[in-house]
Design a protein around this motif. Sequence first.
Motif, PDB file in Angstrom:
ATOM      1  N   LEU A 149       0.837  -1.197   0.000  1.00 54.47           N
ATOM      2  CA  LEU A 149       0.000   0.000   0.000  1.00 54.47           C
ATOM      3  C   LEU A 149       0.874   1.250   0.000  1.00 54.47           C
ATOM      4  CD1 LEU A 149      -2.598  -1.080   2.721  1.00 54.47           C
ATOM      5  CD2 LEU A 149      -2.894  -1.155   0.234  1.00 54.47           C
ATOM      6  N   THR A 150       0.541   2.205  -0.856  1.00 53.22           N
ATOM      7  CA  THR A 150       1.287   3.473  -0.889  1.00 53.22           C
ATOM      8  C   THR A 150       0.484   4.618  -0.289  1.00 53.22           C
ATOM      9  OG1 THR A 150       0.486   3.909  -3.129  1.00 53.22           O
ATOM     10  CG2 THR A 150       2.622   2.812  -2.917  1.00 53.22           C
ATOM     11  N   ALA A 151      -0.835   4.441  -0.188  1.00 50.57           N
ATOM     12  CA  ALA A 151      -1.700   5.475   0.382  1.00 50.57           C
ATOM     13  C   ALA A 151      -2.858   4.802   1.082  1.00 50.57           C
ATOM     14  CB  ALA A 151      -2.206   6.414  -0.714  1.00 50.57           C
ATOM     15  N   ILE A 152      -3.412   5.477   2.077  1.00 49.18           N
ATOM     16  CA  ILE A 152      -4.554   4.937   2.803  1.00 49.18           C
ATOM     17  C   ILE A 152      -5.423   6.085   3.279  1.00 49.18           C
ATOM     18  CG2 ILE A 152      -3.417   4.878   5.078  1.00 49.18           C
ATOM     19  CD1 ILE A 152      -5.689   2.119   3.718  1.00 49.18           C
ATOM     20  N   GLU A 153      -6.743   5.937   3.109  1.00 52.43           N
ATOM     21  CA  GLU A 153      -7.688   6.922   3.664  1.00 52.43           C
ATOM     22  C   GLU A 153      -8.494   6.216   4.734  1.00 52.43           C
ATOM     23  OE1 GLU A 153     -11.215   9.993   2.294  1.00 52.43           O
ATOM     24  OE2 GLU A 153      -9.839   9.180   0.807  1.00 52.43           O
ATOM     25  N   LEU A 154      -8.373   6.714   5.962  1.00 51.02           N
ATOM     26  CA  LEU A 154      -9.039   6.071   7.087  1.00 51.02           C
ATOM     27  C   LEU A 154     -10.446   6.634   7.258  1.00 51.02           C
ATOM     28  CD1 LEU A 154      -6.033   6.092   9.575  1.00 51.02           C
ATOM     29  CD2 LEU A 154      -6.826   4.198   8.148  1.00 51.02           C
ATOM     30  N   PRO A 155     -11.422   5.790   7.615  1.00 49.10           N
ATOM     31  CA  PRO A 155     -12.795   6.261   7.788  1.00 49.10           C
ATOM     32  C   PRO A 155     -12.918   7.287   8.910  1.00 49.10           C
ATOM     33  CG  PRO A 155     -12.653   3.853   7.977  1.00 49.10           C
ATOM     34  CD  PRO A 155     -11.263   4.358   7.859  1.00 49.10           C
ATOM     35  N   LYS A 156     -13.807   8.250   8.737  1.00 46.28           N
ATOM     36  CA  LYS A 156     -13.942   9.342   9.708  1.00 46.28           C
ATOM     37  C   LYS A 156     -14.435   8.882  11.074  1.00 46.28           C
ATOM     38  CE  LYS A 156     -14.481  13.037   6.337  1.00 46.28           C
ATOM     39  NZ  LYS A 156     -15.372  14.081   5.774  1.00 46.28           N
ATOM     40  N   GLY A 157     -15.158   7.759  11.107  1.00 50.35           N
ATOM     41  CA  GLY A 157     -15.672   7.266  12.375  1.00 50.35           C
ATOM     42  C   GLY A 157     -14.791   6.236  13.051  1.00 50.35           C
ATOM     43  N   LEU A 158     -13.574   6.048  12.538  1.00 50.11           N
ATOM     44  CA  LEU A 158     -12.661   5.036  13.081  1.00 50.11           C
ATOM     45  C   LEU A 158     -12.306   5.355  14.530  1.00 50.11           C
ATOM     46  CD1 LEU A 158     -10.969   2.520  12.267  1.00 50.11           C
ATOM     47  CD2 LEU A 158      -9.100   4.108  11.749  1.00 50.11           C
ATOM     48  N   LYS A 159     -12.364   4.340  15.395  1.00 49.23           N
ATOM     49  CA  LYS A 159     -12.057   4.533  16.814  1.00 49.23           C
ATOM     50  C   LYS A 159     -10.757   3.858  17.234  1.00 49.23           C
ATOM     51  CE  LYS A 159     -16.927   4.872  18.120  1.00 49.23           C
ATOM     52  NZ  LYS A 159     -18.045   4.220  18.849  1.00 49.23           N
ATOM     53  N   SER A 160     -10.468   2.712  16.613  1.00 50.14           N
ATOM     54  CA  SER A 160      -9.347   1.908  17.089  1.00 50.14           C
ATOM     55  C   SER A 160      -8.418   1.507  15.951  1.00 50.14           C
ATOM     56  CB  SER A 160      -9.914   0.658  17.782  1.00 50.14           C
ATOM     57  OG  SER A 160      -8.897  -0.265  18.064  1.00 50.14           O
ATOM     58  N   ILE A 161      -7.108   1.797  16.115  1.00 42.85           N
ATOM     59  CA  ILE A 161      -6.074   1.332  15.192  1.00 42.85           C
ATOM     60  C   ILE A 161      -5.141   0.464  16.023  1.00 42.85           C
ATOM     61  CG2 ILE A 161      -4.254   1.986  13.567  1.00 42.85           C
ATOM     62  CD1 ILE A 161      -5.571   4.748  13.368  1.00 42.85           C
ATOM     63  N   GLU A 162      -5.246  -0.841  15.842  1.00 42.04           N
ATOM     64  CA  GLU A 162      -4.520  -1.758  16.712  1.00 42.04           C
ATOM     65  C   GLU A 162      -3.062  -1.940  16.277  1.00 42.04           C
ATOM     66  OE1 GLU A 162      -5.671  -2.934  19.569  1.00 42.04           O
ATOM     67  OE2 GLU A 162      -7.525  -1.817  19.216  1.00 42.04           O
ATOM     68  N   ALA A 163      -2.324  -2.682  17.064  1.00 40.92           N
ATOM     69  CA  ALA A 163      -0.886  -2.874  16.857  1.00 40.92           C
ATOM     70  C   ALA A 163      -0.584  -3.416  15.461  1.00 40.92           C
ATOM     71  CB  ALA A 163      -0.340  -3.834  17.912  1.00 40.92           C
ATOM     72  N   LEU A 164       0.411  -2.807  14.814  1.00 37.82           N
ATOM     73  CA  LEU A 164       0.926  -3.267  13.515  1.00 37.82           C
ATOM     74  C   LEU A 164      -0.127  -3.248  12.401  1.00 37.82           C
ATOM     75  CD1 LEU A 164       2.793  -6.218  15.144  1.00 37.82           C
ATOM     76  CD2 LEU A 164       4.001  -4.554  13.735  1.00 37.82           C
ATOM     77  N   ALA A 165      -1.196  -2.494  12.594  1.00 34.49           N
ATOM     78  CA  ALA A 165      -2.323  -2.524  11.649  1.00 34.49           C
ATOM     79  C   ALA A 165      -1.897  -2.249  10.208  1.00 34.49           C
ATOM     80  CB  ALA A 165      -3.406  -1.530  12.078  1.00 34.49           C
ATOM     81  N   PHE A 166      -0.994  -1.268  10.012  1.00 29.22           N
ATOM     82  CA  PHE A 166      -0.538  -0.908   8.663  1.00 29.22           C
ATOM     83  C   PHE A 166       0.976  -1.026   8.533  1.00 29.22           C
ATOM     84  CE2 PHE A 166      -4.621   1.246   9.145  1.00 29.22           C
ATOM     85  CZ  PHE A 166      -5.240   0.930   7.947  1.00 29.22           C
ATOM     86  N   ALA A 167       1.598  -1.785   9.391  1.00 31.69           N
ATOM     87  CA  ALA A 167       3.059  -1.899   9.380  1.00 31.69           C
ATOM     88  C   ALA A 167       3.565  -2.561   8.102  1.00 31.69           C
ATOM     89  CB  ALA A 167       3.526  -2.704  10.595  1.00 31.69           C
TER      90      ALA A 167
END
Length: 223
Positions: A96-114
Amino acid sequence: MNKLITILLCLTAIGSGTLKAQYTLSINDVEFDTSTGTITNYINHRQKNIVIPGSFKGHKVRAIGKYAFSRSDLESVVIPASVTDIGEMAFSINSLTAIELPKGLKSIEALAFASNYIRAVNIPRSVRSIKTSAFANNRLTTVNIPRKVKSIGAYAFAYNLLTSISLPLSVSSIGRHAFLDNQLSAIPLPNTRKTWRNCDNEVVREIAVFTKEYYVEGVAKPR
């Protein structure tokens, strides 16, 4: 085409003018827990540029489960607005070179986009904490951390290309090596109104700095 392989009419520009169609996932492409609205596994590894729909058969997609899209050779992904939780290693080890996260996102867990090639990320205002190594080992040059984030986990943005970072006043803790091995020469600490500099102009070092309201680990204290 009775079994739908939906190719979006919208095309995404990738690289130097090359256009690649994005493929919208169907229920046949994933393992999906209807009781929690969680995608638990991506079973169609042929598609590299995907759109995750907001629902499958009337059930909203609310979460991306642990390891769900890890090691899938993804080049691009669209995450629906309905998603509030992205699990541990959910999109790790892709392209992945780009990512758009949802506006209502609450939790980004460990290593999610590593371990991707992401260059910039805007953390939504709804997020309160960024977990361990969430964006480690990418190519980030820009990160927008919103006001309500309270904690940044260990190694959260380590091994990137950041030259500067702005931390909001809401941040009260930063884990060890959160910004290790970037191109930072200074990190301003919002609650102390101080700037701790890496005087050797090297990567951020393992040293803890404690204050009354705020602690940060992995920032070199000036001599």
